[in-house]
Design a protein around this motif. Structure first.
Motif, PDB file in Angstrom:
ATOM      1  N   VAL A 109     -22.590  54.615  83.144  1.00  0.00           N
ATOM      2  CA  VAL A 109     -23.174  53.493  82.412  1.00  0.00           C
ATOM      3  C   VAL A 109     -22.075  52.704  81.700  1.00  0.00           C
ATOM      4  CG1 VAL A 109     -24.698  52.845  80.512  1.00  0.00           C
ATOM      5  CG2 VAL A 109     -25.411  54.606  82.138  1.00  0.00           C
ATOM      6  N   ALA A 110     -21.130  53.437  81.070  1.00  0.00           N
ATOM      7  CA  ALA A 110     -20.041  52.752  80.366  1.00  0.00           C
ATOM      8  C   ALA A 110     -19.144  51.990  81.339  1.00  0.00           C
ATOM      9  CB  ALA A 110     -19.223  53.778  79.578  1.00  0.00           C
ATOM     10  N   MET A 111     -18.810  52.608  82.461  1.00  0.00           N
ATOM     11  CA  MET A 111     -17.930  51.955  83.432  1.00  0.00           C
ATOM     12  C   MET A 111     -18.606  50.771  84.106  1.00  0.00           C
ATOM     13  SD  MET A 111     -16.376  55.452  85.065  1.00  0.00           S
ATOM     14  CE  MET A 111     -15.759  54.650  86.551  1.00  0.00           C
ATOM     15  N   GLY A 112     -19.927  50.876  84.312  1.00  0.00           N
ATOM     16  CA  GLY A 112     -20.639  49.783  84.962  1.00  0.00           C
ATOM     17  C   GLY A 112     -20.819  48.573  84.079  1.00  0.00           C
ATOM     18  N   THR A 113     -20.714  48.756  82.753  1.00  0.00           N
ATOM     19  CA  THR A 113     -20.929  47.638  81.831  1.00  0.00           C
ATOM     20  C   THR A 113     -19.644  47.143  81.189  1.00  0.00           C
ATOM     21  OG1 THR A 113     -21.443  49.267  80.086  1.00  0.00           O
ATOM     22  CG2 THR A 113     -23.293  48.303  81.279  1.00  0.00           C
ATOM     23  N   VAL A 114     -18.577  47.935  81.255  1.00  0.00           N
ATOM     24  CA  VAL A 114     -17.291  47.538  80.671  1.00  0.00           C
ATOM     25  C   VAL A 114     -16.255  47.541  81.793  1.00  0.00           C
ATOM     26  CG1 VAL A 114     -15.542  48.033  78.919  1.00  0.00           C
ATOM     27  CG2 VAL A 114     -17.947  48.598  78.478  1.00  0.00           C
ATOM     28  N   GLY A 115     -15.867  46.352  82.233  1.00  0.00           N
ATOM     29  CA  GLY A 115     -15.003  46.232  83.399  1.00  0.00           C
ATOM     30  C   GLY A 115     -13.661  46.917  83.249  1.00  0.00           C
ATOM     31  N   ARG A 118     -13.830  50.660  83.643  1.00  0.00           N
ATOM     32  CA  ARG A 118     -13.964  51.063  85.047  1.00  0.00           C
ATOM     33  C   ARG A 118     -12.599  51.034  85.744  1.00  0.00           C
ATOM     34  NH1 ARG A 118     -18.169  48.461  89.517  1.00  0.00           N
ATOM     35  NH2 ARG A 118     -17.567  49.828  91.254  1.00  0.00           N
ATOM     36  N   SER A 119     -11.798  50.022  85.457  1.00  0.00           N
ATOM     37  CA  SER A 119     -10.478  49.925  86.087  1.00  0.00           C
ATOM     38  C   SER A 119      -9.589  51.095  85.717  1.00  0.00           C
ATOM     39  CB  SER A 119      -9.798  48.610  85.665  1.00  0.00           C
ATOM     40  OG  SER A 119     -10.566  47.504  86.083  1.00  0.00           O
ATOM     41  N   ILE A 120      -9.770  51.629  84.503  1.00  0.00           N
ATOM     42  CA  ILE A 120      -8.945  52.754  84.063  1.00  0.00           C
ATOM     43  C   ILE A 120      -9.440  54.075  84.645  1.00  0.00           C
ATOM     44  CG2 ILE A 120      -8.274  54.132  82.041  1.00  0.00           C
ATOM     45  CD1 ILE A 120      -8.297  51.553  80.414  1.00  0.00           C
ATOM     46  N   LEU A 121     -10.748  54.303  84.596  1.00  0.00           N
ATOM     47  CA  LEU A 121     -11.288  55.630  84.911  1.00  0.00           C
ATOM     48  C   LEU A 121     -11.600  55.855  86.387  1.00  0.00           C
ATOM     49  CD1 LEU A 121     -13.706  56.232  81.889  1.00  0.00           C
ATOM     50  CD2 LEU A 121     -11.377  57.076  82.217  1.00  0.00           C
ATOM     51  N   GLU A 122     -11.951  54.803  87.119  1.00  0.00           N
ATOM     52  CA  GLU A 122     -12.380  55.008  88.506  1.00  0.00           C
ATOM     53  C   GLU A 122     -11.307  55.659  89.378  1.00  0.00           C
ATOM     54  OE1 GLU A 122     -15.491  52.686  91.233  1.00  0.00           O
ATOM     55  OE2 GLU A 122     -13.689  51.537  90.780  1.00  0.00           O
ATOM     56  N   PRO A 123     -10.023  55.295  89.281  1.00  0.00           N
ATOM     57  CA  PRO A 123      -9.018  55.999  90.085  1.00  0.00           C
ATOM     58  C   PRO A 123      -8.940  57.489  89.771  1.00  0.00           C
ATOM     59  CG  PRO A 123      -8.135  53.935  89.251  1.00  0.00           C
ATOM     60  CD  PRO A 123      -9.430  54.154  88.556  1.00  0.00           C
ATOM     61  N   TRP A 124      -9.112  57.848  88.484  1.00  0.00           N
ATOM     62  CA  TRP A 124      -9.069  59.258  88.114  1.00  0.00           C
ATOM     63  C   TRP A 124     -10.270  60.013  88.685  1.00  0.00           C
ATOM     64  CZ3 TRP A 124      -4.848  61.412  86.250  1.00  0.00           C
ATOM     65  CH2 TRP A 124      -3.909  60.602  85.602  1.00  0.00           C
ATOM     66  N   LEU A 125     -11.437  59.391  88.657  1.00  0.00           N
ATOM     67  CA  LEU A 125     -12.624  60.034  89.227  1.00  0.00           C
ATOM     68  C   LEU A 125     -12.487  60.193  90.739  1.00  0.00           C
ATOM     69  CD1 LEU A 125     -15.441  58.234  87.215  1.00  0.00           C
ATOM     70  CD2 LEU A 125     -14.792  60.641  87.052  1.00  0.00           C
ATOM     71  N   THR A 126     -11.947  59.205  91.399  1.00  0.00           N
ATOM     72  CA  THR A 126     -11.727  59.297  92.839  1.00  0.00           C
ATOM     73  C   THR A 126     -10.715  60.387  93.155  1.00  0.00           C
ATOM     74  OG1 THR A 126     -12.190  56.930  93.072  1.00  0.00           O
ATOM     75  CG2 THR A 126     -11.058  58.012  94.899  1.00  0.00           C
ATOM     76  N   PHE A 127      -9.668  60.477  92.348  1.00  0.00           N
ATOM     77  CA  PHE A 127      -8.663  61.534  92.510  1.00  0.00           C
ATOM     78  C   PHE A 127      -9.311  62.909  92.372  1.00  0.00           C
ATOM     79  CE2 PHE A 127      -5.640  64.452  90.456  1.00  0.00           C
ATOM     80  CZ  PHE A 127      -4.625  64.485  91.416  1.00  0.00           C
ATOM     81  N   LEU A 128     -10.154  63.077  91.351  1.00  0.00           N
ATOM     82  CA  LEU A 128     -10.821  64.364  91.129  1.00  0.00           C
ATOM     83  C   LEU A 128     -11.798  64.672  92.250  1.00  0.00           C
ATOM     84  CD1 LEU A 128     -11.368  66.797  89.272  1.00  0.00           C
ATOM     85  CD2 LEU A 128     -13.048  65.386  88.059  1.00  0.00           C
ATOM     86  N   ARG A 129     -12.508  63.641  92.729  1.00  0.00           N
ATOM     87  CA  ARG A 129     -13.504  63.844  93.787  1.00  0.00           C
ATOM     88  C   ARG A 129     -12.872  64.309  95.092  1.00  0.00           C
ATOM     89  NH1 ARG A 129     -15.519  60.334  97.620  1.00  0.00           N
ATOM     90  NH2 ARG A 129     -14.321  58.633  96.710  1.00  0.00           N
ATOM     91  N   THR A 130     -11.651  63.874  95.360  1.00  0.00           N
ATOM     92  CA  THR A 130     -11.012  64.236  96.627  1.00  0.00           C
ATOM     93  C   THR A 130     -10.316  65.589  96.574  1.00  0.00           C
ATOM     94  OG1 THR A 130      -9.032  63.002  95.965  1.00  0.00           O
ATOM     95  CG2 THR A 130     -10.661  61.837  97.298  1.00  0.00           C
TER      96      THR A 130
END
Length: 280
Positions: A109-115, A118-130
């Motif tokens: 919710v925070a990443m979807g509403t604060v651009g 999202r730019s900061i956290l999404e790469p880390w989440l993708t890294f963790l997911r892989t």
């Protein structure tokens, strides 16, 4: 339907017909199970492979019965009955999923509403997911020990990215028209998120939750590598050390069947929370 009263007749709505589950939705899954068991029995009986590799279904069934009862003074498997192993695994999975999904949805919710967030956290989440669970499980053991903490943490980390990414995408895709209409009517940012954005994101959020549960289940065996007994993952790991294929298959079946039940419960919760999904 028309109801006659002392005055003019009053039109009342006819009772809604009950939804019936099509017979094919019940028959086809049962038929697929029967075909699978028949093929399995045929392959095992043909003797193409040693029974250590492909045991007969009846052998696996006997292993399941032995694991579920006390026989010759031996309690189940390694001193615990099958349901006790399953209970411990489900407790770990549900604890990990609860933490991972809660954090994931909040982050989404925070990443979807604060651009910029999202730019900061999404790469880390993708890294963790892989990352495969074993890549960081040993690090968690070093940090947290071999008790419950590293197991629950691993399952939470496995569940978090799927819930966060699905929620982020759903929130970012909320209908602009509804958001602008709510703002025009004087709704605050918090009210827009609560009353417009989050309800619109619920369908995809539920999909993310289901994926998160699946990711956690796929990490069960890794989570129970150390001190995993009682636990289904611990049973699978321990039995594999002795080439006890029937017990390994019982453990796999227990994980899969319980996963199907939990996914069915999530589907039922989704139908109640998002009744409009799939309807035009």
């Amino acid at each position: 339907m028309t109801v006659l009263t002392e005055g003019a007749p009053v039109e009342t709505a006819a009772p809604a017909p009950r939804r019936r589950i099509p017979v094919v939705r019940i028959v086809l899954p049962l038929l697929s199970v029967a075909v699978f068991l028949a093929v399995w029995q045929a392959v095992a009986a043909a003797g193409l492979w040693n029974e250590t590799f492909v045991p007969q279904p009846i052998t696996v069934w006997r292993a399941a019965v032995d694991m579920s009862s006390t026989h010759d003074g031996v309690v189940g498997y390694q001193g615990y009955l099958l349901w006790e192993h399953l209970y411990m695994t489900l407790r770990r999975v549900l604890a990990g999923v609860a933490v991972g999904v809660t954090l994931g949805v909040a982050l989404g919710v925070a990443m979807g509403t604060v651009g910029w967030l999202r730019s900061i956290l999404e790469p880390w989440l993708t890294f963790l997911r892989t990352l495969p669970p074993l890549a960081y499980f040993f690090l968690l053991v070093i940090w947290l020990g071999i008790d419950e903490a590293p197991k629950v943490t691993l399952l939470a980390l496995a569940a978090l990215p799927a819930a966060a990414i699905a929620t982020t995408t759903a929130v970012a895709a909320a209908p602009i028209g509804l958001v602008e209409a709510a703002r025009a009517l004087g709704a605050s940012r918090a009210q827009v998120i609560r009353d417009v954005v989050f309800p619109a994101a619920l369908p995809e959020t539920f999909t993310g939750v289901r994926l998160a549960v699946g990711m956690a289940y796929s990490s069960v065996v890794a989570a129970e590598l150390f001190n995993g007994l009682p636990g289904i993952g611990g049973v699978v790991k321990d039995a594999s050390n002795y080439n006890n294929t029937p017990v390994v298959l019982v453990g796999i079946a227990a994980i899969g069947i319980s996963g199907l039940v939990i996914d069915g419960l999530l589907r039922a919760a989704e139908r109640r929370a998002v009744p409009w999904r799939g309807k035009i």
